[in-house]
Design a protein around this motif. Structure first.
Motif, PDB file in Angstrom:
ATOM      1  N   ILE A  74       0.781  -1.092  -0.223  1.00 53.06           N
ATOM      2  CA  ILE A  74      -0.034  -0.097   0.055  1.00 53.06           C
ATOM      3  C   ILE A  74       0.866   1.261   0.205  1.00 53.06           C
ATOM      4  CG2 ILE A  74      -2.118  -1.171   1.061  1.00 53.06           C
ATOM      5  CD1 ILE A  74      -1.040   0.216   3.716  1.00 53.06           C
ATOM      6  N   PRO A  75       0.172   2.445  -0.412  1.00 53.34           N
ATOM      7  CA  PRO A  75       1.171   3.705  -0.464  1.00 53.34           C
ATOM      8  C   PRO A  75       2.154   4.020   0.717  1.00 53.34           C
ATOM      9  CG  PRO A  75      -0.921   3.938  -1.649  1.00 53.34           C
ATOM     10  CD  PRO A  75      -0.946   2.696  -0.960  1.00 53.34           C
ATOM     11  N   ALA A  76       1.527   3.784   1.751  1.00 50.83           N
ATOM     12  CA  ALA A  76       1.936   4.038   3.113  1.00 50.83           C
ATOM     13  C   ALA A  76       3.483   3.450   3.320  1.00 50.83           C
ATOM     14  CB  ALA A  76       0.973   3.872   4.315  1.00 50.83           C
ATOM     15  N   ALA A  77       3.502   2.203   2.841  1.00 55.92           N
ATOM     16  CA  ALA A  77       4.611   1.348   2.852  1.00 55.92           C
ATOM     17  C   ALA A  77       5.568   1.412   1.850  1.00 55.92           C
ATOM     18  CB  ALA A  77       4.207  -0.224   3.110  1.00 55.92           C
ATOM     19  N   HIS A  78       5.421   2.235   0.744  1.00 57.73           N
ATOM     20  CA  HIS A  78       6.262   2.259  -0.394  1.00 57.73           C
ATOM     21  C   HIS A  78       7.517   2.503  -0.189  1.00 57.73           C
ATOM     22  CE1 HIS A  78       2.731   2.588  -3.557  1.00 57.73           C
ATOM     23  NE2 HIS A  78       2.718   1.550  -3.242  1.00 57.73           N
ATOM     24  N   ALA A  79       7.727   3.769   0.533  1.00 58.26           N
ATOM     25  CA  ALA A  79       9.284   4.334   1.031  1.00 58.26           C
ATOM     26  C   ALA A  79       9.819   3.261   1.847  1.00 58.26           C
ATOM     27  CB  ALA A  79       8.864   5.798   1.596  1.00 58.26           C
ATOM     28  N   GLU A  80       9.305   2.661   2.610  1.00 59.41           N
ATOM     29  CA  GLU A  80       9.945   1.545   3.687  1.00 59.41           C
ATOM     30  C   GLU A  80      10.421   0.436   2.989  1.00 59.41           C
ATOM     31  OE1 GLU A  80       9.042  -1.152   7.643  1.00 59.41           O
ATOM     32  OE2 GLU A  80       7.496  -0.028   6.728  1.00 59.41           O
ATOM     33  N   ILE A  81       9.834  -0.020   2.112  1.00 59.23           N
ATOM     34  CA  ILE A  81      10.257  -1.163   1.388  1.00 59.23           C
ATOM     35  C   ILE A  81      10.868  -0.847   0.233  1.00 59.23           C
ATOM     36  CG2 ILE A  81       9.199  -3.127  -0.200  1.00 59.23           C
ATOM     37  CD1 ILE A  81       8.529  -3.668   2.807  1.00 59.23           C
ATOM     38  N   TYR A 169      -8.544   6.995   1.929  1.00 62.19           N
ATOM     39  CA  TYR A 169      -8.974   8.271   2.703  1.00 62.19           C
ATOM     40  C   TYR A 169      -7.667   8.500   3.641  1.00 62.19           C
ATOM     41  CZ  TYR A 169     -12.844   7.383  -0.134  1.00 62.19           C
ATOM     42  OH  TYR A 169     -13.686   7.015  -0.967  1.00 62.19           O
ATOM     43  N   ALA A 170      -6.482   7.971   3.859  1.00 57.79           N
ATOM     44  CA  ALA A 170      -5.424   8.136   4.691  1.00 57.79           C
ATOM     45  C   ALA A 170      -4.485   8.940   4.050  1.00 57.79           C
ATOM     46  CB  ALA A 170      -5.046   6.850   5.254  1.00 57.79           C
ATOM     47  N   PRO A 171      -3.544   9.762   4.807  1.00 55.71           N
ATOM     48  CA  PRO A 171      -2.375  10.346   4.073  1.00 55.71           C
ATOM     49  C   PRO A 171      -1.519   9.586   2.860  1.00 55.71           C
ATOM     50  CG  PRO A 171      -2.500  10.884   6.370  1.00 55.71           C
ATOM     51  CD  PRO A 171      -3.407   9.929   6.009  1.00 55.71           C
ATOM     52  N   GLY A 172      -1.711  10.046   2.018  1.00 56.20           N
ATOM     53  CA  GLY A 172      -1.014   9.016   0.952  1.00 56.20           C
ATOM     54  C   GLY A 172      -2.086   8.712  -0.222  1.00 56.20           C
ATOM     55  N   GLY A 173      -3.239   8.908   0.194  1.00 53.09           N
ATOM     56  CA  GLY A 173      -4.356   8.503  -0.675  1.00 53.09           C
ATOM     57  C   GLY A 173      -5.160   9.549  -1.001  1.00 53.09           C
ATOM     58  N   GLY A 174      -6.399   9.466  -1.454  1.00 55.89           N
ATOM     59  CA  GLY A 174      -7.311  10.546  -2.123  1.00 55.89           C
ATOM     60  C   GLY A 174      -7.259  10.511  -3.541  1.00 55.89           C
ATOM     61  N   PRO A 175      -8.071  11.157  -4.207  1.00 56.44           N
ATOM     62  CA  PRO A 175      -8.377  10.962  -5.761  1.00 56.44           C
ATOM     63  C   PRO A 175      -7.130  11.471  -6.403  1.00 56.44           C
ATOM     64  CG  PRO A 175      -9.532  12.957  -4.896  1.00 56.44           C
ATOM     65  CD  PRO A 175      -9.229  12.095  -3.690  1.00 56.44           C
ATOM     66  N   LEU A 176      -6.266  12.279  -5.868  1.00 51.32           N
ATOM     67  CA  LEU A 176      -5.250  13.157  -6.731  1.00 51.32           C
ATOM     68  C   LEU A 176      -4.098  11.783  -6.611  1.00 51.32           C
ATOM     69  CD1 LEU A 176      -3.925  15.228  -8.440  1.00 51.32           C
ATOM     70  CD2 LEU A 176      -3.257  16.206  -6.201  1.00 51.32           C
ATOM     71  N   LEU A 177      -3.648  11.454  -5.513  1.00 56.35           N
ATOM     72  CA  LEU A 177      -2.408  10.440  -5.308  1.00 56.35           C
ATOM     73  C   LEU A 177      -2.975   9.238  -5.692  1.00 56.35           C
ATOM     74  CD1 LEU A 177      -0.780  11.603  -1.707  1.00 56.35           C
ATOM     75  CD2 LEU A 177       0.082  11.972  -4.149  1.00 56.35           C
ATOM     76  N   ASP A 178      -4.274   8.837  -5.891  1.00 54.95           N
ATOM     77  CA  ASP A 178      -4.334   7.507  -6.005  1.00 54.95           C
ATOM     78  C   ASP A 178      -4.477   7.308  -7.747  1.00 54.95           C
ATOM     79  OD1 ASP A 178      -5.724   4.753  -6.269  1.00 54.95           O
ATOM     80  OD2 ASP A 178      -7.639   5.501  -6.454  1.00 54.95           O
TER      81      ASP A 178
END
Length: 395
Positions: A74-81, A169-178
């Motif tokens: 998921i987007p929130a884990a992209h940077a870590e992985i 609907y959490a940080p890293g989401g929303g219609p623009l980033l998705d």
């Protein structure tokens, strides 16, 4: 980079199925390891892939046969992985967006450059015949000098069909980033990089109600804007108006239109690989379809990774890290502009990726895939369109 190229996949949600359909059996790559927070899911995936192992994330990052990590978390884990993969000396190709924040994305690209490894990122839909034919038409002068464009994505929200929609609907989401990466990546292919943005944003509701699955009826908080609009100032002077929304019902607007001095192009949905490009020339009363002129024919999710594997020093990956970082810069600047109420100049730019010549399916797909997709004594059929954002799809 070697052939076949060893790939390890982290994250085995719905989107991984689309990648596996393209990558398993392809002569350019070999899936050697898979990992997921749910070990049973990893075991099940490995059992369906000849020669693949189900391992821990750390085991995958340090697997001796893994050269590139495919990051489908998921987007929130992209940077870590992605950061851990780079630290382990692996190339990384990830789902969009590159990371949840611009500083994280900047760090990933810089660390990869220092480590001498490559970064790639979805979307690769823009490498299909839809966007690439539109690009060829613009570069061929069919609409004259391009002056403006519009890009529109409107949907009532993914919670209506997605059983676990929290991350939208959490940080890293929303219609623009998705969804924005599809449209903005296409716009960079068509019109070049962006130098500044002006944005506005709103949020229709503070909670959303899950519409399907075991959590149906449960409320989830909305922490991000759900309607984002703005203007992109391209480096060559063209202006794009962009709208992405989880608050509307539907739209009849073309996904992308590009307006030039001598005509207008209607560009197909950049969330799909294919689609008909239509041109209306100055003085012509009708829209006329264009035959495919460029792009990977019958492309499917994962073509960007194959393109990365086959890139060399003379031709960088078309779905590369610099493009993904520039797209992330555009999106986060739009959100910041909306919050601060001012025009924001970007800190990045990028070269337009090399155009994709018209490439028949038999030149990039495996013989097995061609056989399985073609009825007896009939030519190969195109694979099903990308469905990562259809109601039946769960990432």
């Amino acid at each position: 980079m070697g052939d076949p190229h060893g790939v390890g996949i982290v994250g085995l949600g719905f989107i991984s199925r689309a990648y596996l359909e393209t990558l398993v059996g392809h002569p350019a790559v070999r899936i050697v390891a898979v990992a997921d927070l749910d070990p049973t899911r990893a075991v099940a995936a490995a059992a369906a892939i000849a020669g693949a192992e189900a391992v821990s994330v750390q085991g995958l990052l340090h697997h001796p046969e893994v050269t590139t990590v495919l990051n489908l978390t998921i987007p929130a884990a992209h940077a870590e992985i992605s950061g851990a993969a780079i630290e382990a000396g692996r190339n990384v190709y990830g789902e969009k967006p590159l990371t949840a924040t611009f500083p994280q994305g900047r760090s990933i690209v810089d660390r990869a450059a220092s480590a001498g490894v490559r970064v790639g990122c979805a979307p690769d839909t823009v490498l299909g015949t839809g966007t690439q034919t539109a690009r060829a038409a613009i570069e061929g002068g069919l609409i004259g000098r391009p002056m403006a464009a519009s890009a529109v994505m409107v949907t009532p929200g993914h919670e209506r069909w997605h059983p676990e929609p929290d991350f939208y609907y959490a940080p890293g989401g929303g219609p623009l980033l998705d969804m924005g990466p599809y449209y903005i990546s296409a716009l960079v292919h068509l019109l070049g990089p962006v130098r500044a943005v002006i944005g506005a944003a709103s949020r229709l509701r503070d909670v959303r109600i899950i519409g399907s699955g075991p959590r149906q009826g449960q409320q989830i908080p909305v922490e991000v804007p759900t309607h984002v609009t703005g203007v992109l100032e391209h480096a060559d002077g063209a202006l794009t108006t962009l709208t992405t929304s989880f608050d509307g019902v539907a739209t009849m607007a073309a996904p992308i239109e590009v307006h030039g001095e001598d005509g207008t192009l209607a560009v197909p949905d950049p969330n799909h690989f294919e689609g008909t490009v239509r041109r209306r020339a100055l003085g012509d009363p009708e829209w006329r379809p264009l035959e495919p002129q460029a792009g990977y024919v019958a492309a499917a999710r994962g073509i960007g990774l194959i393109d990365l594997v086959r890139a060399d020093d003379t031709r960088p990956p078309r779905a590369g890290g610099e493009l993904a970082l520039h797209v992330l810069d555009i999106m986060t600047a739009l959100l910041r502009s909306a919050e601060e109420g001012r025009r924001i100049e970007l800190t990045t730019t990028t070269e337009r990726p090399a155009p994709v010549p018209l490439t028949p399916a038999e030149e990039w797909r495996s013989a097995r895939q061609l056989r399985e997709s073609a009825p007896p004594d009939r030519p190969p059929r195109a694979p099903a369109r990308d469905r990562s954002h259809d109601p039946s799809a769960v990432r």
